[in-house]
Design an enzyme around this catalytic site. Structure first.
Site, PDB file in Angstrom:
ATOM      1  N   CYS A 192       1.013  -1.047  -0.141  1.00  0.00           N
ATOM      2  CA  CYS A 192       0.044  -0.179  -0.189  1.00  0.00           C
ATOM      3  C   CYS A 192       0.736   1.191   0.043  1.00  0.00           C
ATOM      4  O   CYS A 192       1.127   1.755   0.940  1.00  0.00           O
ATOM      5  CB  CYS A 192      -0.856  -0.058   1.292  1.00  0.00           C
ATOM      6  SG  CYS A 192      -1.906  -1.507   1.541  1.00  0.00           S
ATOM      7  N   ALA A 193       1.390   1.624  -1.031  1.00  0.00           N
ATOM      8  CA  ALA A 193       2.614   2.619  -1.182  1.00  0.00           C
ATOM      9  C   ALA A 193       2.179   4.008  -1.377  1.00  0.00           C
ATOM     10  O   ALA A 193       3.083   4.742  -0.674  1.00  0.00           O
ATOM     11  CB  ALA A 193       3.382   2.067  -2.430  1.00  0.00           C
ATOM     12  N   ALA A 194       1.195   4.373  -1.599  1.00  0.00           N
ATOM     13  CA  ALA A 194       1.062   5.857  -1.895  1.00  0.00           C
ATOM     14  C   ALA A 194       0.912   6.569  -0.822  1.00  0.00           C
ATOM     15  O   ALA A 194       0.291   6.095   0.260  1.00  0.00           O
ATOM     16  CB  ALA A 194      -0.187   6.078  -2.826  1.00  0.00           C
ATOM     17  N   LYS A 198       7.573   6.042   2.224  1.00  0.00           N
ATOM     18  CA  LYS A 198       8.600   4.904   2.552  1.00  0.00           C
ATOM     19  C   LYS A 198       9.113   4.296   1.385  1.00  0.00           C
ATOM     20  O   LYS A 198      10.020   3.405   1.385  1.00  0.00           O
ATOM     21  CB  LYS A 198       7.716   4.034   3.462  1.00  0.00           C
ATOM     22  CG  LYS A 198       7.064   4.330   4.724  1.00  0.00           C
ATOM     23  CD  LYS A 198       6.412   3.678   5.577  1.00  0.00           C
ATOM     24  CE  LYS A 198       5.392   4.488   6.504  1.00  0.00           C
ATOM     25  NZ  LYS A 198       4.364   5.039   6.235  1.00  0.00           N
ATOM     26  N   ASP A 223      -0.434   0.109  -5.262  1.00  0.00           N
ATOM     27  CA  ASP A 223      -1.593   0.789  -4.464  1.00  0.00           C
ATOM     28  C   ASP A 223      -2.942   0.594  -5.190  1.00  0.00           C
ATOM     29  O   ASP A 223      -3.112   0.666  -6.477  1.00  0.00           O
ATOM     30  CB  ASP A 223      -1.386   2.606  -4.312  1.00  0.00           C
ATOM     31  CG  ASP A 223      -2.157   3.038  -2.986  1.00  0.00           C
ATOM     32  OD1 ASP A 223      -1.631   3.137  -1.985  1.00  0.00           O
ATOM     33  OD2 ASP A 223      -3.301   3.444  -3.250  1.00  0.00           O
ATOM     34  N   ASP A 250      -5.790  -4.451  -5.925  1.00  0.00           N
ATOM     35  CA  ASP A 250      -6.159  -4.586  -4.402  1.00  0.00           C
ATOM     36  C   ASP A 250      -5.061  -5.188  -3.504  1.00  0.00           C
ATOM     37  O   ASP A 250      -5.038  -6.683  -4.118  1.00  0.00           O
ATOM     38  CB  ASP A 250      -7.370  -5.070  -4.445  1.00  0.00           C
ATOM     39  CG  ASP A 250      -8.033  -5.435  -2.983  1.00  0.00           C
ATOM     40  OD1 ASP A 250      -7.280  -5.424  -2.003  1.00  0.00           O
ATOM     41  OD2 ASP A 250      -9.273  -6.024  -2.959  1.00  0.00           O
ATOM     42  N   CYS A 325      -0.438   4.099  11.173  1.00  0.00           N
ATOM     43  CA  CYS A 325      -0.457   5.125  12.374  1.00  0.00           C
ATOM     44  C   CYS A 325      -1.695   5.414  12.966  1.00  0.00           C
ATOM     45  O   CYS A 325      -2.070   6.393  13.133  1.00  0.00           O
ATOM     46  CB  CYS A 325      -0.131   6.329  11.174  1.00  0.00           C
ATOM     47  SG  CYS A 325      -1.363   6.533  10.002  1.00  0.00           S
TER      48      CYS A 325
END
Ligand SMILES: C[S@@+](CC[C@H](N)C(=O)[O-])C[C@H]1O[C@@H](n2cnc3c(N)ncnc32)[C@H](O)[C@@H]1O
Length: 698
Positions: A192-194, A198, A223, A250, A325
């Protein structure tokens, strides 16, 4: 129109403007919460000022107090910290020699003047970040107003962010890539990169060996959100890596990717899932009024499915970091506990509490409760009333004591805001043991499906109803005919070394008509070639050559080198290179064009010995300062009577700073340069990768 008509029209206009403004604000708010968007949140306009927002939420306080999320005697400090704005944190990026030069410059020129003032809070090093390259600063409006030294530092940080030397990233967000211990040969997946802060850090780790611009490892960044994939493109393009690709799926159903006739097992996986984001309250204070315990319930299932798929895709001995987070154990320890039970004997939880010396953490929770929206608290599923049982599922609660003892949830780490003046964060690191985990058949079936956007096309492929995504052009690699025909002439022109892997170049159209020619590493080429029919690739590779607007389109000179591919060009392209002197560098950086009469004798000599054709030229110089050697390599256009360097303003400022030129002189230089550029009608070169203006052909 009468007065009433005018009034009505005015009121309508006002209402429309208000509605548009409201929609924009709501959109900004929405993006900044659930997605934990570190890279852009700092600069987002806010609806009300930070101090206007009521930073209280009775449900929030009751829930976390009840479960003793923080030690009782720290509660007040915890709550107080959450109500304060976040300090600015940044890390210096890029190759080591560059990074250390930047850091040296920051210390000498911007930190030192702060030392003498007792009223300015001193910059604080994030001691757990390697190489003293990450720092925390108080750049509050008050401080900036009173101290011009701080304002100058802020401007420098902005410029260097544009140049790509600095990444403004939340301190806690730097932790997951660090615990993954990434090596240049690793196959890495970012699920889940966007927006990609990171991912950028991971790519930098992959390129830690400065001498090898094409490491054997690679990063696949994924993403589900098509638009956010393009934010990701923007974020990672500046790193100029031929070893990463962005895909759009997904993650909970990520198809298998073929490689070397097998499905890829990844050595490292980052699973930084979507979450309720209450760890970002300091950055997104609007969350105070929105927070409710139900957010976590609705996200837990997708978080678990994404993490489960991650474990399946992990290689034996490989590491996967799970992070959020959010402070809510329903999104954290409950997921970790479930994974450890599902994959019992196949994975273990790695103790990371000592991994980053100097980082203050607390262990993962072993006891927690969940709360309904009327503040009722449940300690076990048996206590949950029937009307809530579809929301609060059994696996959201801690497992029984005997199971808990086996799981070692205390090996997870939690970051609390008052310990180091940061956001809150959760990190767990899994190692896959040397045993295979069966991939459930549903995943295999999914992997055979065509990408979702293609399903919307009619049978003839021409007339589609409504494509859900922007449809990408295919990636077409150079074939034998391109290499022996089209490429041959360019290769001779630039003296391309025979060891250059020309078959790793590609275009988004047929090779001889494409506007840009890109280059990817060998592994990535394999991955794209084997999977392009099933995987939605959004972007990859570095741009090596760009077609210019010269009159003769078939002319080899009509292809210009792109600064983006400079590391690869520098390794393999042997002709059309000049070694410049310091005075040449200053001249080039100070002007849009430098006439040949104004270059050093050494450069004049090199030009005489080089083919007289117009076209791209590679300029090199090594700045030697304070025991550091910083190679400067850039592309310039050799015109009939002058050079035009393709260097952005932010890069020019940086190089001039490295040459010890003071910032006032640099500002003057850039001002004059802008006037020159306007007079010559040449567009300004903005970012590091946006270097595609017309070419001087005179
Ligand atoms: C917390 S953000 C990731 C932040 C990112 N790792 C970074 O450091 O910049 C979560 C991301 O997950 C994406 N996402 C949500 N559901 C997803 C899914 N099912 N598969 C893949 N990505 C998903 C969102 O679009 C969002 O960009």
């Amino acid at each position: 129109m009468g007065r009433r008509g005018h009034k009505k029209q005015k009121a309508f206009k006002r209402a429309t403007v208000d509605a548009v403004r409201k929609a924009r604000i709501e959109k900004q708010q929405g993006q900044s919460t659930a997605n934990g968007d570190e890279a852009t949140a700092d600069d987002r306009p806010r609806v009300s000022t930070y101090d206007d927002i009521v930073k209280e939420n009775a449900l929030f306080e009751k829930y976390y107090k009840e479960m003793h999320l923080v030690p009782d005697n720290e509660w007040d400090a915890f709550l107080a910290a959450l109500k304060e704005p976040l300090p600015v944190t940044f890390r210096v990026t890029g190759f080591r020699s560059h990074a250390f030069a930047v850091m040296h410059l920051i210390r000498e020129r911007y930190f030192q003047p702060l030392e003498s003032s007792t009223a300015i809070e001193k910059p604080k090093e994030l001691v757990w970040y390697p190489g003293s390259l990450a720092w925390q600063l108080n750049l509050s409006r008050n401080q900036l107003r009173n101290f011009p030294e701080l304002q100058r530092l802020k401007e420098f940080l902005y410029e260097q962010t544009e140049h790509g030397n600095i990444s403004r990233q939340e301190a806690v967000s730097m932790i997951p890539p660090l615990v993954l211990d990434i090596q240049p040969h690793h196959k890495i997946l970012d699920m889940c990169a966007a927006p990609g802060s990171k991912t950028a850090q991971i790519i930098e780790c992959l390129h830690r060996d400065e001498t090898n611009p094409i490491p054997s490892g690679f990063v696949i960044a994924n993403d589900v959100d098509n638009k956010r994939c393009y934010t990701l493109v923007h974020q990672v393009k500046r790193l100029e890596s031929p070893c990463f690709a962005i895909i759009n799926h997904d993650a909970s159903n990520l198809p298998n990717l073929k490689f070397n006739d097998e499905n890829i097992s990844f050595d490292r996986i980052l699973c930084d899932v979507p979450c309720s984001g209450d760890g970002t309250l300091r950055k997104n204070p609007d969350l105070w009024k929105k927070w409710n315990p139900g957010h976590a319930f609705s996200l837990q299932s997708i978080q678990l499915r994404i993490a489960t798929r991650g474990i399946q895709l992990l290689a034996p001995g490989g590491l996967m970091v799970y992070s959020t987070c959010s402070m809510n154990p329903v999104e954290n320890e409950s997921i970790v506990a479930q994974l450890l039970q599902t994959f019992e004997g196949h994975i273990s939880l790695v103790d990371i509490s000592e991994k980053l010396p100097g980082l203050q953490t607390i262990p993962g929770l072993t006891k927690w409760c969940i709360m309904g929206k009327n503040k009722e608290v449940y300690n076990s599923y048996e206590e949950v009333p029937p009307h809530m049982q579809s929301l609060a599922r059994p696996n959201m609660f801690p497992p029984s004591q005997d199971i808990l003892e086996r799981l070692h949830l205390e090996r997870c780490i939690r970051l609390l805001p008052h310990h180091q003046n940061t956001g809150a964060f959760f990190v767990a690191l899994f190692r896959k043991l040397d045993k295979t985990v069966e991939v459930p058949s549903t995943q295999e079936e999914t992997s055979q499906k065509r990408p979702a956007e293609e399903i919307t096309f009619n049978e003839d492929g021409a007339n589609f109803k409504r494509a859900r995504y922007h449809r990408e052009n295919p990636f077409i690699f150079f074939n034998e005919k391109d290499i022996t025909g089209f490429w041959q002439e360019i290769s001779e022109f630039f003296g391309v070394d025979p060891s250059f892997p020309a078959d790793q170049m590609m275009t988004r159209h047929a090779a001889d008509s494409g506007r840009n020619i890109y280059f990817v590493s060998d592994s990535l080429k394999q991955i794209v070639t084997l999977n392009q029919d099933r995987i939605k690739f959004i972007n990859m590779g570095v741009r090596l050559l760009v077609r210019t607007d010269l009159r003769n389109d078939k002319d080899k000179r009509s292809l210009r080198l792109s600064q983006e591919g400079i590391a690869i060009v520098n390794k393999y392209f042997t002709k059309r290179r000049i070694e410049i002197e310091e005075q040449d560098l200053i001249n080039f950086l100070s002007h849009a064009f430098t006439h040949y009469a104004n270059v050093s004798q050494s450069v004049q000599k090199q030009l005489e010995n080089m083919s007289q054709d117009l076209g791209s030229t590679i300029c090199t110089f090594t700045i030697k300062q304070h025991n550091l050697e910083v190679p400067i390599i850039f592309v310039a256009w050799r015109g009939r009577s002058s050079f035009r360097p393709f260097v952005s303003h932010s890069s020019r400022k940086f190089y001039l700073s490295l040459l010890n030129i003071d910032h006032l002189t640099i500002n003057d230089i850039i001002e004059k340069l802008t006037i020159e550029e306007k007079a010559s009608n040449e567009p300004r070169i903005e970012g590091k990768t946006n270097n595609d203006p017309k070419i001087e052909d005179s």
